[in-house]
Design an enzyme around this catalytic site. Structure first.
Site, short mmCIF file in Angstrom:
data_model
loop_
_atom_site.label_atom_id
_atom_site.label_comp_id
_atom_site.label_asym_id
_atom_site.label_seq_id
_atom_site.Cartn_x
_atom_site.Cartn_y
_atom_site.Cartn_z
N GLY A 1 15.33 -4.47 -16.13
CA GLY A 1 16.69 -3.99 -15.69
C GLY A 1 16.93 -2.60 -15.71
O GLY A 1 17.54 -1.94 -14.90
N SER A 2 16.02 -1.89 -16.16
CA SER A 2 16.02 -0.13 -16.37
C SER A 2 15.20 0.53 -15.37
O SER A 2 15.14 1.62 -15.36
CB SER A 2 15.84 0.25 -17.75
OG SER A 2 14.62 -0.14 -18.26
N VAL B 1 14.03 -1.21 -9.18
CA VAL B 1 14.98 -2.36 -8.53
C VAL B 1 16.17 -2.79 -9.55
O VAL B 1 17.23 -2.97 -9.10
CB VAL B 1 14.12 -3.51 -8.27
CG1 VAL B 1 14.97 -4.70 -7.52
CG2 VAL B 1 12.98 -3.28 -7.59
N GLY B 2 15.85 -2.66 -10.94
CA GLY B 2 16.92 -3.13 -11.74
C GLY B 2 18.12 -2.02 -11.50
O GLY B 2 19.14 -2.58 -11.65
N TYR C 1 -4.19 -7.40 -10.55
CA TYR C 1 -2.75 -7.31 -10.25
C TYR C 1 -2.29 -8.24 -9.25
O TYR C 1 -1.47 -9.18 -9.30
CB TYR C 1 -2.13 -6.16 -10.13
CG TYR C 1 -0.65 -5.80 -9.75
CD1 TYR C 1 0.01 -6.13 -10.84
CD2 TYR C 1 -0.17 -5.44 -8.56
CE1 TYR C 1 1.59 -5.69 -10.94
CE2 TYR C 1 1.29 -5.20 -8.52
CZ TYR C 1 2.09 -5.56 -9.34
OH TYR C 1 3.34 -5.53 -9.39
N PRO D 1 8.77 -8.19 -1.59
CA PRO D 1 9.02 -7.13 -1.00
C PRO D 1 8.06 -6.20 -0.34
O PRO D 1 6.70 -6.28 -1.18
CB PRO D 1 9.85 -6.25 -2.16
CG PRO D 1 9.26 -6.79 -3.35
CD PRO D 1 8.85 -7.99 -3.17
N ASN E 1 6.86 -2.19 0.22
CA ASN E 1 6.58 -0.92 -0.80
C ASN E 1 8.16 -0.56 -0.90
O ASN E 1 8.69 0.07 -0.19
CB ASN E 1 5.76 0.19 -0.19
CG ASN E 1 4.44 -0.26 0.10
OD1 ASN E 1 3.48 -0.28 -0.81
ND2 ASN E 1 4.07 -0.89 1.39
N LYS F 1 5.16 15.57 -6.28
CA LYS F 1 3.99 16.66 -5.94
C LYS F 1 4.93 17.63 -4.73
O LYS F 1 4.49 18.96 -5.01
CB LYS F 1 2.75 15.92 -5.18
CG LYS F 1 1.85 15.39 -5.97
CD LYS F 1 0.56 15.11 -5.43
CE LYS F 1 0.44 14.00 -4.52
NZ LYS F 1 -0.92 13.43 -4.07
N ASP G 1 -7.78 5.66 1.08
CA ASP G 1 -6.32 5.26 1.72
C ASP G 1 -5.88 4.05 1.33
O ASP G 1 -4.91 3.94 1.46
CB ASP G 1 -6.76 5.26 3.29
CG ASP G 1 -6.70 6.73 4.03
OD1 ASP G 1 -5.92 7.63 3.50
OD2 ASP G 1 -7.48 7.00 4.85
#
Length: 316
Positions: free
Chosen positions: A11-12, A15-16, A138, A165, A167, A189, A272
């Site tokens: 939640g922090s 998205v949260g 992942y 979703p 990116n 950057k 890439d």
């Protein structure tokens, strides 16, 4: 009317925090929203996960928490990313089942898409081949959430589902260039290059095409999903196909937002990643044909403004 208690893991995070922002302007009397951070529980611990579920007794769960990172953070750590995400997801799904959560909506990732596929990809094609070899640990861990959703539904009748979703970017992201996704890394950057009067470096050729979704747009869609989406099958949350943009163009929009006038270098010895990961949002559009995505340039400008204003406290 029975009150919904919506527990949001992670939640922090990016998205949260987006969901918190949207909910603050869309509060309903029959809903209580609880946003967990890592300070509330270590979700890799089964005991701590069950304890936090017993404490808040959620009726609905949005599962955002994950061990995440950009391409260069994940490469070479596929075992760690697989094992820790598998453990966390298993804890959340089992706790949701045991405590009789009415609906669980988990956040997947475009990393689960097959490496070799046709585009645009849709929800029916998720398991058609292995993920990209750079981040297969992942990718497979996230895919298993979809497998478990179907297994829990088949065996126990649970309404566990997931969203996919594209990116994500926005305020409250992780802006560490070595750990972050592409947009927050480029923003960090660009900030440093402008401050120090140095060249702005883009890893790779910038040719890769991506769909991006602003965290506040995604937040609105997550809230819709927890309130209204009733399928077990996942649903892709992605911008429209014509909004796909190259990394080079995104970088130029970021530099425009910073009013950067210095040198730009492409480090073409860096990879890439996949050149395309185009996802179809046709299923989403059947449900929400009128939903309006924030234009990328506008969302990037807002994110840059947030980062500059909150530089001292931003994750980086």
């Amino acid at each position: 009317m029975e009150k919904k208690v919506v527990l949001v893991t992670g939640g922090s995070g990016l998205v949260g925090k987006g969901i918190q922002t949207v909910i603050n302007s869309d509060k309903r009397e029959d809903e209580e929203w609880i946003f967990l951070s890592s300070k509330d529980a270590n979700l890799l611990s089964k005991e701590e996960t069950f304890a936090v579920f017993e404490k808040y007794k959620p009726t609905h769960v949005i599962h955002l928490a994950a061990l995440v990172g950009g391409l260069y953070a994940i490469m070479g750590k596929n075992c760690d990313f697989f094992r820790k995400n598998m453990k966390m997801n298993d804890n959340i799904l089992e706790a949701s089942h045991k405590t009789k959560v009415k609906k669980l909506v988990s956040c997947l990732s475009s990393s689960i898409f097959p490496h070799k596929t046709s585009y645009p990809i849709d929800e029916t094609m998720v398991h058609d081949g292995p993920p990209h070899p750079s981040f297969f640990g992942y990718g497979y861990a996230k895919r298993m959430v979809d497998v478990l959703n179907k297994a829990y539904n088949e065996e126990y009748g649970c309404l566990f589902t997931s969203v996919l979703p594209c990116n994500i970017f926005g305020p409250h992201d992780n802006f560490n260039p070595l750990q972050s996704q592409v947009i927050p890394g480029l923003i960090s950057k660009a900030y440093e290059a402008k401050k120090n009067g140095t060249a702005f470096e883009i890893w790779g050729t910038g040719a890769a095409q991506r769909q991006f979704i602003y965290s506040l747009d995604l937040a609105k869609l997550f809230i819709w999903a927890v309130r209204s989406y009733q399928e077990i099958e996942p649903i892709i949350f992605a911008s429209d196909l014509e909004d796909e943009v190259s990394i080079k163009d995104v970088a130029m929009m970021i530099l425009e937002a910073f009013e950067f006038k210095g040198e730009v270098k492409f480090l073409t010895d860096k990879g890439d990643g996949p050149l395309k990961k185009t996802a179809s949002n046709a299923k989403l559009r059947k449900y929400l044909p009128q939903f309006q995505f924030t234009p990328t340039r506008e969302a990037l400008r807002e994110t840059v403004e947030w980062y500059v204003k909150n530089y001292d406290s931003a994750r980086k």
